[in-house]
Design a protein around this motif. Sequence first.
Motif, PDB file in Angstrom:
ATOM      1  N   ALA A  19     102.017 103.867  88.340  1.00  0.00           N
ATOM      2  CA  ALA A  19     103.422 104.117  88.700  1.00  0.00           C
ATOM      3  C   ALA A  19     103.525 105.339  89.605  1.00  0.00           C
ATOM      4  O   ALA A  19     104.251 105.322  90.603  1.00  0.00           O
ATOM      5  N   ALA A  20     102.793 106.392  89.298  1.00  0.00           N
ATOM      6  CA  ALA A  20     102.819 107.604  90.117  1.00  0.00           C
ATOM      7  C   ALA A  20     102.307 107.311  91.525  1.00  0.00           C
ATOM      8  O   ALA A  20     102.877 107.786  92.510  1.00  0.00           O
ATOM      9  N   ALA A  21     101.260 106.506  91.634  1.00  0.00           N
ATOM     10  CA  ALA A  21     100.716 106.155  92.951  1.00  0.00           C
ATOM     11  C   ALA A  21     101.714 105.324  93.752  1.00  0.00           C
ATOM     12  O   ALA A  21     101.872 105.521  94.962  1.00  0.00           O
ATOM     13  N   ARG A  22     102.410 104.416  93.085  1.00  0.00           N
ATOM     14  CA  ARG A  22     103.406 103.588  93.784  1.00  0.00           C
ATOM     15  C   ARG A  22     104.594 104.427  94.251  1.00  0.00           C
ATOM     16  O   ARG A  22     105.097 104.245  95.351  1.00  0.00           O
ATOM     17  N   ILE A  23     105.027 105.342  93.411  1.00  0.00           N
ATOM     18  CA  ILE A  23     106.135 106.225  93.795  1.00  0.00           C
ATOM     19  C   ILE A  23     105.707 107.101  94.964  1.00  0.00           C
ATOM     20  O   ILE A  23     106.462 107.284  95.926  1.00  0.00           O
ATOM     21  N   ALA A  24     104.493 107.636  94.907  1.00  0.00           N
ATOM     22  CA  ALA A  24     103.988 108.475  96.000  1.00  0.00           C
ATOM     23  C   ALA A  24     103.915 107.670  97.295  1.00  0.00           C
ATOM     24  O   ALA A  24     104.252 108.191  98.368  1.00  0.00           O
ATOM     25  N   TRP A  25     103.503 106.420  97.206  1.00  0.00           N
ATOM     26  CA  TRP A  25     103.443 105.568  98.397  1.00  0.00           C
ATOM     27  C   TRP A  25     104.836 105.413  99.001  1.00  0.00           C
ATOM     28  O   TRP A  25     105.008 105.513 100.209  1.00  0.00           O
ATOM     29  N   CYS A  26     105.830 105.158  98.158  1.00  0.00           N
ATOM     30  CA  CYS A  26     107.203 105.006  98.648  1.00  0.00           C
ATOM     31  C   CYS A  26     107.679 106.283  99.336  1.00  0.00           C
ATOM     32  O   CYS A  26     108.300 106.232 100.396  1.00  0.00           O
ATOM     33  N   ASN A  28     105.807 108.724 100.689  1.00  0.00           N
ATOM     34  CA  ASN A  28     105.033 108.965 101.918  1.00  0.00           C
ATOM     35  C   ASN A  28     105.405 108.013 103.046  1.00  0.00           C
ATOM     36  O   ASN A  28     105.293 108.359 104.217  1.00  0.00           O
ATOM     37  N   ASN A  29     105.837 106.796 102.701  1.00  0.00           N
ATOM     38  CA  ASN A  29     106.177 105.803 103.711  1.00  0.00           C
ATOM     39  C   ASN A  29     107.678 105.659 103.934  1.00  0.00           C
ATOM     40  O   ASN A  29     108.120 104.732 104.603  1.00  0.00           O
ATOM     41  N   LYS A  30     108.446 106.591 103.341  1.00  0.00           N
ATOM     42  CA  LYS A  30     109.902 106.588 103.472  1.00  0.00           C
ATOM     43  C   LYS A  30     110.481 105.215 103.140  1.00  0.00           C
ATOM     44  O   LYS A  30     111.311 104.662 103.849  1.00  0.00           O
ATOM     45  N   ALA A  31     110.028 104.673 102.026  1.00  0.00           N
ATOM     46  CA  ALA A  31     110.441 103.343 101.589  1.00  0.00           C
ATOM     47  C   ALA A  31     111.322 103.441 100.352  1.00  0.00           C
ATOM     48  O   ALA A  31     111.313 104.438  99.640  1.00  0.00           O
ATOM     49  N   ILE A  32     112.084 102.391 100.120  1.00  0.00           N
ATOM     50  CA  ILE A  32     112.863 102.289  98.894  1.00  0.00           C
ATOM     51  C   ILE A  32     111.959 101.672  97.838  1.00  0.00           C
ATOM     52  O   ILE A  32     111.291 100.672  98.089  1.00  0.00           O
ATOM     53  N   GLY A  33     111.927 102.258  96.676  1.00  0.00           N
ATOM     54  CA  GLY A  33     111.069 101.749  95.617  1.00  0.00           C
ATOM     55  C   GLY A  33     111.852 101.441  94.360  1.00  0.00           C
ATOM     56  O   GLY A  33     112.859 102.080  94.069  1.00  0.00           O
ATOM     57  N   VAL A  34     111.385 100.458  93.637  1.00  0.00           N
ATOM     58  CA  VAL A  34     111.977 100.092  92.357  1.00  0.00           C
ATOM     59  C   VAL A  34     110.857 100.058  91.332  1.00  0.00           C
ATOM     60  O   VAL A  34     109.874  99.344  91.501  1.00  0.00           O
ATOM     61  N   ARG A  62     117.294 115.438 100.751  1.00  0.00           N
ATOM     62  CA  ARG A  62     116.769 114.305 101.517  1.00  0.00           C
ATOM     63  C   ARG A  62     116.507 113.078 100.665  1.00  0.00           C
ATOM     64  O   ARG A  62     116.342 111.986 101.193  1.00  0.00           O
ATOM     65  N   PHE A  63     116.410 113.229  99.348  1.00  0.00           N
ATOM     66  CA  PHE A  63     116.062 112.121  98.472  1.00  0.00           C
ATOM     67  C   PHE A  63     117.050 112.013  97.318  1.00  0.00           C
ATOM     68  O   PHE A  63     117.509 113.014  96.799  1.00  0.00           O
ATOM     69  N   THR A  64     117.347 110.803  96.928  1.00  0.00           N
ATOM     70  CA  THR A  64     118.212 110.561  95.780  1.00  0.00           C
ATOM     71  C   THR A  64     117.502 109.610  94.830  1.00  0.00           C
ATOM     72  O   THR A  64     117.041 108.544  95.237  1.00  0.00           O
ATOM     73  N   VAL A  65     117.403 109.999  93.586  1.00  0.00           N
ATOM     74  CA  VAL A  65     116.811 109.142  92.563  1.00  0.00           C
ATOM     75  C   VAL A  65     117.952 108.503  91.786  1.00  0.00           C
ATOM     76  O   VAL A  65     118.846 109.191  91.298  1.00  0.00           O
ATOM     77  N   VAL A  66     117.922 107.191  91.699  1.00  0.00           N
ATOM     78  CA  VAL A  66     118.937 106.446  90.951  1.00  0.00           C
ATOM     79  C   VAL A  66     118.238 105.796  89.770  1.00  0.00           C
ATOM     80  O   VAL A  66     117.326 104.995  89.955  1.00  0.00           O
ATOM     81  N   SER A  67     118.657 106.128  88.573  1.00  0.00           N
ATOM     82  CA  SER A  67     118.061 105.566  87.371  1.00  0.00           C
ATOM     83  C   SER A  67     119.033 104.582  86.731  1.00  0.00           C
ATOM     84  O   SER A  67     120.200 104.905  86.531  1.00  0.00           O
ATOM     85  N   GLN A  68     118.551 103.397  86.427  1.00  0.00           N
ATOM     86  CA  GLN A  68     119.373 102.380  85.769  1.00  0.00           C
ATOM     87  C   GLN A  68     118.578 101.833  84.578  1.00  0.00           C
ATOM     88  O   GLN A  68     117.870 100.853  84.705  1.00  0.00           O
ATOM     89  N   PRO A  69     118.676 102.498  83.427  1.00  0.00           N
ATOM     90  CA  PRO A  69     117.876 102.078  82.283  1.00  0.00           C
ATOM     91  C   PRO A  69     118.382 100.818  81.575  1.00  0.00           C
ATOM     92  O   PRO A  69     117.631 100.206  80.824  1.00  0.00           O
ATOM     93  N   ASN A  70     119.617 100.417  81.804  1.00  0.00           N
ATOM     94  CA  ASN A  70     120.170  99.248  81.128  1.00  0.00           C
ATOM     95  C   ASN A  70     119.912  97.993  81.961  1.00  0.00           C
ATOM     96  O   ASN A  70     120.497  97.812  83.021  1.00  0.00           O
ATOM     97  N   PRO A  71     119.045  97.078  81.485  1.00  0.00           N
ATOM     98  CA  PRO A  71     118.713  95.890  82.275  1.00  0.00           C
ATOM     99  C   PRO A  71     119.796  94.814  82.264  1.00  0.00           C
ATOM    100  O   PRO A  71     119.680  93.826  82.968  1.00  0.00           O
ATOM    101  N   GLU A  72     120.849  95.012  81.508  1.00  0.00           N
ATOM    102  CA  GLU A  72     121.856  93.965  81.366  1.00  0.00           C
ATOM    103  C   GLU A  72     123.093  94.178  82.232  1.00  0.00           C
ATOM    104  O   GLU A  72     124.104  93.533  82.021  1.00  0.00           O
TER     105      GLU A  72
END
Length: 91
Positions: A19-26, A28-34, A62-72
């Motif tokens: 997960a940390a590697a995927r977040i770092a990739w996002c 570094n590549n200025k991508a949106i990640g989920v 420069r960055f905004t983290v959006v957390s949505q813990p409720n899957p419903e």
Amino acid sequence: MWPGSAPLRAHPHTSRREAAARIAWCINNKAIGVVTGEVGAGGTAGGTVVLEGAVASLVSARFTVVSQPNPEVGIRGLCGRIVTSLGGTLK
């Protein structure tokens, strides 16, 4: 991966490193990640630790983290959460 992140050193699970590697990739590549996971798999606690470690060194303007813990919430709820987190209002 993030030297100042004690929780990552305390719990070096493969899934957290991935997960940390995927977040770092996002970042570094200025991508949106989920980051997703199975309900009840500890993502709220474990995922938050990884995410906080990843974004700790970022410039908050420069960055905004959006957390949505409720899957419903559905797609409308997810989109609404993103809009309000970015300062918008729902119509």
